[in-house]
Write a protein that holds these residues in place. Structure first.
Motif, PDB file in Angstrom:
ATOM      1  N   VAL B 124      55.709  27.814  17.135  1.00  0.00           N
ATOM      2  CA  VAL B 124      56.725  26.768  17.026  1.00  0.00           C
ATOM      3  C   VAL B 124      57.088  26.524  15.553  1.00  0.00           C
ATOM      4  O   VAL B 124      58.244  26.258  15.219  1.00  0.00           O
ATOM      5  N   ASP B 125      56.098  26.661  14.671  1.00  0.00           N
ATOM      6  CA  ASP B 125      56.338  26.475  13.236  1.00  0.00           C
ATOM      7  C   ASP B 125      56.905  27.719  12.557  1.00  0.00           C
ATOM      8  O   ASP B 125      57.127  27.703  11.339  1.00  0.00           O
ATOM      9  N   GLY B 126      57.073  28.791  13.314  1.00  0.00           N
ATOM     10  CA  GLY B 126      57.605  30.016  12.718  1.00  0.00           C
ATOM     11  C   GLY B 126      56.595  30.812  11.925  1.00  0.00           C
ATOM     12  O   GLY B 126      56.962  31.665  11.107  1.00  0.00           O
ATOM     13  N   GLN B 127      55.314  30.566  12.170  1.00  0.00           N
ATOM     14  CA  GLN B 127      54.262  31.319  11.472  1.00  0.00           C
ATOM     15  C   GLN B 127      53.971  32.609  12.235  1.00  0.00           C
ATOM     16  O   GLN B 127      53.693  32.571  13.431  1.00  0.00           O
ATOM     17  N   ALA B 128      54.018  33.715  11.527  1.00  0.00           N
ATOM     18  CA  ALA B 128      53.766  35.010  12.173  1.00  0.00           C
ATOM     19  C   ALA B 128      52.287  35.399  12.075  1.00  0.00           C
ATOM     20  O   ALA B 128      51.667  35.204  11.024  1.00  0.00           O
ATOM     21  N   TYR B 129      51.775  35.910  13.167  1.00  0.00           N
ATOM     22  CA  TYR B 129      50.439  36.513  13.186  1.00  0.00           C
ATOM     23  C   TYR B 129      50.641  37.922  13.732  1.00  0.00           C
ATOM     24  O   TYR B 129      50.526  38.151  14.937  1.00  0.00           O
ATOM     25  N   PRO B 130      50.959  38.828  12.836  1.00  0.00           N
ATOM     26  CA  PRO B 130      51.464  40.135  13.295  1.00  0.00           C
ATOM     27  C   PRO B 130      50.470  40.896  14.172  1.00  0.00           C
ATOM     28  O   PRO B 130      50.886  41.769  14.934  1.00  0.00           O
ATOM     29  N   GLN B 131      49.195  40.583  14.090  1.00  0.00           N
ATOM     30  CA  GLN B 131      48.212  41.323  14.882  1.00  0.00           C
ATOM     31  C   GLN B 131      47.949  40.676  16.248  1.00  0.00           C
ATOM     32  O   GLN B 131      47.311  41.272  17.109  1.00  0.00           O
ATOM     33  N   ALA B 132      48.441  39.443  16.424  1.00  0.00           N
ATOM     34  CA  ALA B 132      48.009  38.667  17.596  1.00  0.00           C
ATOM     35  C   ALA B 132      48.414  39.311  18.926  1.00  0.00           C
ATOM     36  O   ALA B 132      47.596  39.408  19.852  1.00  0.00           O
ATOM     37  N   ALA B 133      49.648  39.752  19.028  1.00  0.00           N
ATOM     38  CA  ALA B 133      50.119  40.288  20.312  1.00  0.00           C
ATOM     39  C   ALA B 133      49.292  41.510  20.721  1.00  0.00           C
ATOM     40  O   ALA B 133      48.908  41.643  21.895  1.00  0.00           O
ATOM     41  N   ALA B 134      49.014  42.376  19.767  1.00  0.00           N
ATOM     42  CA  ALA B 134      48.206  43.556  20.096  1.00  0.00           C
ATOM     43  C   ALA B 134      46.785  43.152  20.478  1.00  0.00           C
ATOM     44  O   ALA B 134      46.153  43.778  21.332  1.00  0.00           O
ATOM     45  N   GLN B 135      46.277  42.091  19.855  1.00  0.00           N
ATOM     46  CA  GLN B 135      44.927  41.625  20.208  1.00  0.00           C
ATOM     47  C   GLN B 135      44.895  41.072  21.637  1.00  0.00           C
ATOM     48  O   GLN B 135      43.940  41.311  22.381  1.00  0.00           O
ATOM     49  N   VAL B 136      45.934  40.338  22.019  1.00  0.00           N
ATOM     50  CA  VAL B 136      45.998  39.862  23.408  1.00  0.00           C
ATOM     51  C   VAL B 136      46.091  41.061  24.357  1.00  0.00           C
ATOM     52  O   VAL B 136      45.448  41.090  25.413  1.00  0.00           O
ATOM     53  N   GLY B 137      46.889  42.052  23.979  1.00  0.00           N
ATOM     54  CA  GLY B 137      46.996  43.270  24.794  1.00  0.00           C
ATOM     55  C   GLY B 137      45.640  43.943  24.974  1.00  0.00           C
ATOM     56  O   GLY B 137      45.294  44.387  26.069  1.00  0.00           O
ATOM     57  N   GLU B 138      44.891  43.992  23.885  1.00  0.00           N
ATOM     58  CA  GLU B 138      43.537  44.581  23.941  1.00  0.00           C
ATOM     59  C   GLU B 138      42.636  43.770  24.884  1.00  0.00           C
ATOM     60  O   GLU B 138      41.947  44.331  25.748  1.00  0.00           O
TER      61      GLU B 138
END
Lengths: 400, 400
Positions: B124-138
């Motif tokens: 919501v604050d526009g902060q990117a966590y570029p690794q997060a989506a792949a970690q959820v996928g894992e």
């Protein structure tokens, strides 16, 4: 709670006197053990006139036809009785009546059906029961609808799924329907003449992928409380009557599995008839089988849709048009599961009289090959077979 | 067995001292109740330095945000703890650590994650966590594969299905995802400006049939032990770390539901960004979300396939090519379930900050409409969206 012990004939008579719900229990005197199945003791309890009055069925703690080296849970007797009681609640006219059951003894007393005939034997003899297929369709529609998400409250259904968890019996199906026939396995049984046909199955990657999908849905899709083993040997027929027995494979699974098992057995008979009867009789009986197939699906699908329309309770699933969409999925599953039944009964562990009774080896092999090829066709081209008419066309083509 | 009582802050501290597995339990002195969820008491247990050391979470016997009029089973605390323990067995790096749990008290002590941030707030604050989506996928690949029919022995899986039967929590999903938003129901919540959009949902028969199919699979398809509620508010993130919490909705269901819930929340953020951030920041954050979507599916599907290849145990399901075929089915389900998440979070009972935090009503309504329309597109045209690239194209089109 009673403790398990294997019944003798004397025990069976005593038990029937106590729990057989006959008005004159003292007249019950003889027990004939008639279990020709693989898993159980079955006693016909006769009275002083020699008349069979009730059936006492007891589960054995191992697979009977293999021996004590293949142990099998006694819990299947509870599951069988409870499945039959649920099914009788929704389709009493076509479900064998359970008079008493005891989970610890793994025993059940059920109504005598000596006035009726095992459908498979009649099919093998070329005897037509023109109403039977529609009656099975009615039974399947009633019991599967009333235990499906269309009707059962989600809380009740989830509790029932748990109560009918049936790991050991399901594993028999998982192995014998979906695994063994598609690889070199010691449980497969076929004559050497069939080897090229069988080895072609083992090499057919597209077929094995399609069978994997059917197995996966069998493992995962809890659509309704299935009978689980509804072949023509677990159905009694008479001129106007039909009764389903032997529900120890009951569990929540894909609806198409039950319909496909019945359909597969009609098609097994279709495949075997040229080896069982004289040409003219075989041709007439084959026409009857094709009519049976149409009647089975018609009776099932029309009743299932009507039940959703009138008694469907899930507010989302009763959406107009969804029943039809769901039945398309059931039809596709039905074709696939029928295909697996055709194949496993021709070359797997457990054969059927419709093929095995063909005395002349070359004729038997031709019929078995036909069953395998038809099975492959149904599994691989299900999506090109939109309805019963299209199925009949395929079956007729296959009969070359 | 302990008897259930609602914990006070003092109880929570005492419990943490006893079961928190900290080396210096006597230093635990303060409990801050931080439960901002709907269903539970959540205490941060701080030491004499004010440092949060462990979390004590207790289920309440009713839905907290509604009150005692909506009772809810305490068994969900057992299910949550057991789900997290199973998931931790297969993906410890991304599953919150359960230090202790007690079914009768409906309480769990878990590791403190104060050094991390709730992913939704960051999104919501526009902060990117570029690794997060792949970690959820894992995480999803590991926990769903290891509890699926590809890996779990059928006997173990059937026992686990029974142990994770979760009727009351599943009913919340059944109602709020699949039923309420598609008809006039008092639990729906939307501004009057949205009414035409919402009424169009209620009239859309094709959409409702497709949602019925998704609901039916949610009810019937026990493919793996799902988290069951894996939105961006039940995920903690840090620069290199990701931890999943809040598994009380755990049950055996369709794999695409978990992936679709995560995907749906990324898309909800995508829809909300123009209302949350200045145009240039919103555009950059949207690009990040599209990358997240690609990364999520890529990480999940590549790992899931690799796990089948290396560790798959079912002899039929490991057939070459079947994993790919099954993943197509999962992808289709994922799109559909993501669509239902988009719709229900925009106009149903339970909203998300990604849309609800947009202060200016017209902007908020535009973003909510966008979420609804995108949800419809995913549900209705899933079969025309073969892969993540095609999905991104649809999402970009929808952003007009």
């Amino acid at each position: 709670m009673s403790l398990y012990r294997t019944f003798s004939a004397v025990d069976a008579v005593e038990y029937a006197r106590q729990f057989g719900a006959v008005p004159d229990p003292h007249t019950l005197v003889v027990a004939d053990e008639i279990g020709d199945g693989n898993l159980n003791l079955v006693f016909k309890i006769r009275d002083t006139q020699g008349v069979s009055r009730v059936i006492v069925k007891q589960a054995l703690p191992y697979v009977r036809c293999v021996g004590e080296s293949w142990p099998l849970t006694l819990d299947r007797a509870r599951i069988e009785a409870e499945t039959l009681l649920v099914h009788a609640q929704y389709c009493p006219q076509h479900t064998v009546k359970v008079l008493h059951h005891d989970a610890a003894l793994a025993v059940m007393v059920q109504e005598d059906l000596s006035h009726l005939h095992i459908w498979r034997r009649e099919l093998v003899d070329g005897q037509a029961y023109p109403q039977a297929a529609a009656q099975v369709g009615e039974y399947l529609a009633q019991v599967l609808f009333h235990t499906s998400d269309f009707y059962q409250h989600p809380h009740e259904k989830k509790a029932a799924v748990s109560r009918f968890i049936n790991p050991e019996l399901c594993q028999i199906t998982e192995d014998l329907f979906f695994t063994d026939p598609y690889r070199d396995h010691e449980r497969n049984r076929f004559d050497t003449a069939l080897r090229p046909t069988v080895e072609a199955l083992w090499r057919d990657a597209a077929l094995k992928r399609a069978v994997a999908a059917l197995k996966h849905r069998f493992l995962a899709n809890a659509e309704a409380l299935l009978h689980g083993d509804i072949h023509s040997g677990s159905i009694f027929v008479g001129p106007t009557t039909l009764k389903v027995i032997d529900a120890e494979f009951g569990f929540y699974g894909p609806i198409g599995f039950d319909i496909g098992t019945v359909l597969g057995n009609l098609l097994l008979n279709f495949c075997g008839l040229p080896g069982l009867l004289a040409p003219r009789d075989a041709a007439a009986a084959r026409d009857n089988r094709l009519q049976d197939i149409t009647a089975l699906w018609h009776a099932f699908s029309v009743r299932f849709s009507a039940l959703i329309e009138v008694y469907g309770r899930d507010p989302a699933l009763v959406e107009s048009g969804y029943a039809e969409q769901f039945l398309k999925h059931v039809w596709q599953d039905t074709l696939g599961y029928a295909g697996t039944e055709l194949i496993r009964r021709a070359i797997g562990f457990s054969h059927v009289a419709d093929l095995a009774n063909i005395v002349e080896p070359q004729a038997r092999h031709a019929c078995q090959r036909h069953a395998v090829e038809l099975g492959k066709t149904l599994i691989l081209t299900a999506s090109d077979i939109p309805d019963a008419a299209a199925l009949l066309a395929r079956v007729r083509q296959s009969g070359a």
